[in-house]
Scaffold this motif. Sequence first.
Motif, PDB file in Angstrom:
ATOM      1  N   UNK A 142      82.025  38.790  81.888  1.00 14.11           N
ATOM      2  CA  UNK A 142      81.253  39.594  82.829  1.00 14.11           C
ATOM      3  C   UNK A 142      81.731  39.377  84.270  1.00 14.11           C
ATOM      4  N   UNK A 143      82.206  38.144  84.568  1.00  9.95           N
ATOM      5  CA  UNK A 143      82.771  37.861  85.886  1.00  9.95           C
ATOM      6  C   UNK A 143      83.988  36.978  85.662  1.00  9.95           C
ATOM      7  N   UNK A 153      81.094  25.295  93.734  1.00 10.51           N
ATOM      8  CA  UNK A 153      79.952  25.592  92.853  1.00 10.51           C
ATOM      9  C   UNK A 153      79.015  26.604  93.510  1.00 10.51           C
ATOM     10  N   UNK A 154      78.799  26.424  94.798  1.00 13.82           N
ATOM     11  CA  UNK A 154      77.903  27.343  95.498  1.00 13.82           C
ATOM     12  C   UNK A 154      78.493  28.761  95.509  1.00 13.82           C
ATOM     13  N   UNK A 189      78.120  30.460  92.214  1.00 16.17           N
ATOM     14  CA  UNK A 189      76.774  31.030  92.093  1.00 16.17           C
ATOM     15  C   UNK A 189      76.659  32.338  92.884  1.00 16.17           C
ATOM     16  N   UNK A 237      77.927  33.321  85.459  1.00 13.08           N
ATOM     17  CA  UNK A 237      76.997  32.695  84.530  1.00 13.08           C
ATOM     18  C   UNK A 237      77.800  32.094  83.381  1.00 13.08           C
ATOM     19  N   UNK A 238      77.085  31.748  82.302  1.00 13.58           N
ATOM     20  CA  UNK A 238      77.752  31.040  81.204  1.00 13.58           C
ATOM     21  C   UNK A 238      78.816  31.862  80.495  1.00 13.58           C
ATOM     22  N   UNK A 239      78.815  33.181  80.727  1.00 18.54           N
ATOM     23  CA  UNK A 239      79.801  34.037  80.088  1.00 18.54           C
ATOM     24  C   UNK A 239      80.940  34.392  81.033  1.00 18.54           C
ATOM     25  N   UNK A 285      83.593  22.693  84.121  1.00 20.22           N
ATOM     26  CA  UNK A 285      82.962  21.819  83.121  1.00 20.22           C
ATOM     27  C   UNK A 285      81.526  21.449  83.482  1.00 20.22           C
ATOM     28  N   UNK A 286      81.156  21.501  84.759  1.00 19.89           N
ATOM     29  CA  UNK A 286      79.793  21.096  85.149  1.00 19.89           C
ATOM     30  C   UNK A 286      78.921  22.270  85.604  1.00 19.89           C
ATOM     31  N   UNK A 287      79.514  23.461  85.822  1.00 17.26           N
ATOM     32  CA  UNK A 287      78.719  24.622  86.242  1.00 17.26           C
ATOM     33  C   UNK A 287      77.903  25.110  85.049  1.00 17.26           C
ATOM     34  N   UNK A 288      76.588  25.079  85.167  1.00 15.67           N
ATOM     35  CA  UNK A 288      75.691  25.474  84.070  1.00 15.67           C
ATOM     36  C   UNK A 288      76.024  24.759  82.755  1.00 15.67           C
ATOM     37  N   UNK A 289      76.416  23.504  82.850  1.00 14.37           N
ATOM     38  CA  UNK A 289      76.824  22.659  81.710  1.00 14.37           C
ATOM     39  C   UNK A 289      78.083  23.148  81.006  1.00 14.37           C
ATOM     40  N   UNK A 290      78.924  23.898  81.727  1.00 10.70           N
ATOM     41  CA  UNK A 290      80.232  24.205  81.159  1.00 10.70           C
ATOM     42  C   UNK A 290      80.492  25.669  80.907  1.00 10.70           C
ATOM     43  N   UNK A 316      70.238  26.305  94.678  1.00 12.42           N
ATOM     44  CA  UNK A 316      70.046  27.641  94.101  1.00 12.42           C
ATOM     45  C   UNK A 316      69.425  27.623  92.704  1.00 12.42           C
ATOM     46  N   UNK A 329      71.348  23.482  87.410  1.00 11.24           N
ATOM     47  CA  UNK A 329      72.482  24.409  87.478  1.00 11.24           C
ATOM     48  C   UNK A 329      73.819  23.687  87.354  1.00 11.24           C
ATOM     49  N   UNK A 332      75.600  20.326  85.397  1.00 12.25           N
ATOM     50  CA  UNK A 332      75.345  19.310  84.376  1.00 12.25           C
ATOM     51  C   UNK A 332      76.398  19.334  83.292  1.00 12.25           C
TER      52      UNK A 332
END
Lengths: 329, 329
Positions: free
Chosen positions: A18-19, A63-64, A67, A72-74, A94-99, B127, B131, B133
């Motif tokens: 999606x992104x 990371x900011x 966002x 997102x996760x996809x 690896x750490x953004x939204x748990x990977x 944010x 978010x 982890x």
Amino acid sequence: MITRASETDEYIQTLDANRTVILTDHNVEQLVLPKFAALSPFRRICIAAGEASKCQETVNTILHQMHQLGMDRNSILIGLGGGVVTDLAGYCASIYMRGIKVIHIPTSLLAMVDAAIGGKTGINTAWGKNMVGTFHQPEAVLYKPEVLNTLPERHLKCGFVEAWKTFVMCKPNEWRELTFPLSEAQIADVAQTKLKLVEEDFREQNKRAWLNFGHTIGHAFEHLYHQSHHLLHGEAIAWGMLAEMYLFDANQDLLLFWENWVVNNIPKLPYTPLDKERILHLMQADKKSKDGTLHFALPYESGSAVVPQNVESVSSSLDRMWKKHLSKA
Amino acid sequence: MITRASETDEYIQTLDANRTVILTDHNVEQLVLPKFAALSPFRRICIAAGEASKCQETVNTILHQMHQLGMDRNSILIGLGGGVVTDLAGYCASIYMRGIKVIHIPTSLLAMVDAAIGGKTGINTAWGKNMVGTFHQPEAVLYKPEVLNTLPERHLKCGFVEAWKTFVMCKPNEWRELTFPLSEAQIADVAQTKLKLVEEDFREQNKRAWLNFGHTIGHAFEHLYHQSHHLLHGEAIAWGMLAEMYLFDANQDLLLFWENWVVNNIPKLPYTPLDKERILHLMQADKKSKDGTLHFALPYESGSAVVPQNVESVSSSLDRMWKKHLSKA
């Protein structure tokens, strides 16, 4: 998965996220990004070039922005650059939204044959190099050897150092065939050799640690001389491999080849015996030390192995390097 | 691995690490740590109690102290505390030197049945919640139900909310048997039920997402009312589950039970329709949203499932919650 040259653009066009966002640095953005037409539709996050960016502050900023760009996760993050960029892209993914997924497009020889392969990610802290990080395997590593045309020879030599290390440790009968500069086929061969080893031992419980040859002493050199003398990572590792070869009865062919290559191709190490205590101390704080005991990956003739060494041996090998290669004018 | 009560001290005594360090908060250090004699030999890192500690600044401090205490890849971090401490301990252990072992000793009911189980780690950012982890499975989760004696009833009820959620989603024929307060056997049963689900789907590609029931709307409530009204996580999730039950034709027994339990046991939610836009916006920025579409884990009679819902349905369910339970004095 490693894809090269002509297939790279095609692969990028098939990405179904999606992104898709590119992480790169200002130099690469200017010099290399225009060579990848397929990347032009994607938004990008751009950081300052250089090792100083490999820190928590840059991670916070990336990371900011991830966002703010609606990832997102996809979503997929593409790391386009040298080892600093691919290490940061891997860590942030690896750490953004748990990977989330990451794809690397290495633009330096060192990243093509080493840094971008195998999923080690990390940042530096005040107390050491790569002390914070994760294991996060990229979905794909894509590359175009032709981008190396913009790279200074000094940086190409750094890539050769890590390539040679991989062959010495993993293909002890083939290292003689690797000569500088590497051919495109050799670049691919080294990358695949490393990937194969990593797939056998992703979390470095065993054989993967072979690839640390030169890095126990080399990281200490890098830490001490990077800022003061602009020593590059590959250059520190080149001298680190040489010093580590003096720890044991190395194959004479191997030792002679490497002594010659380093002396003729790598800037002289600013080491003097006055720095010895600090070098030994830095090594003991390294990730690879176990409760203060130093461990070294070494290319024995009977096969590569990781072995403990006492401080006295390391001290002697630094003396030998100093006397043989550095003490004279 | 989950071990309880009498075996906890024995397990700790068998730990074979060069350094074992406890991460805890000041409240737990004072009230609970003395109950674990086996922990007394270990050094500790102590943080401020409360959700505000779940941030990057605290992570920086913890990592630095881990280094100062001489921890390396063979060391073990023990997270002793509620969900904030176990989330932080798991995250710091997962990124320190690319990952070291972590053991959790949850001291709140919510952490015993939920937060400490399953290896989700994370911190909050400006944010959003959790978010940043990783997934990092603990080596063991140890607990002593008797430490719950020091816990206020309000916090025990928060634990019950997550326990009930796990049973409703995973054991739809047994939720009637769970009543407040939970017995020791029930605490163990809920923890094992969650662990079993997690082991089937560690990275939440599938069934693990069932455990997000109540959390899509609940996280938005928590974000909005945590600071202004001191709403606790479990309380936000309790109202979130209620609002999410209005999204579909829920089992009437289930709905009636939960409406009664929430109204009689959980402080009234400060929600008014004036907050609706902000709640909807917060949900769309959540990790569980895919490209802006909201996804909900719901307990259908035919079996739990994760389904997309449009914004209008969510808006209606908020209206229904408001009219039925909140609009009257």
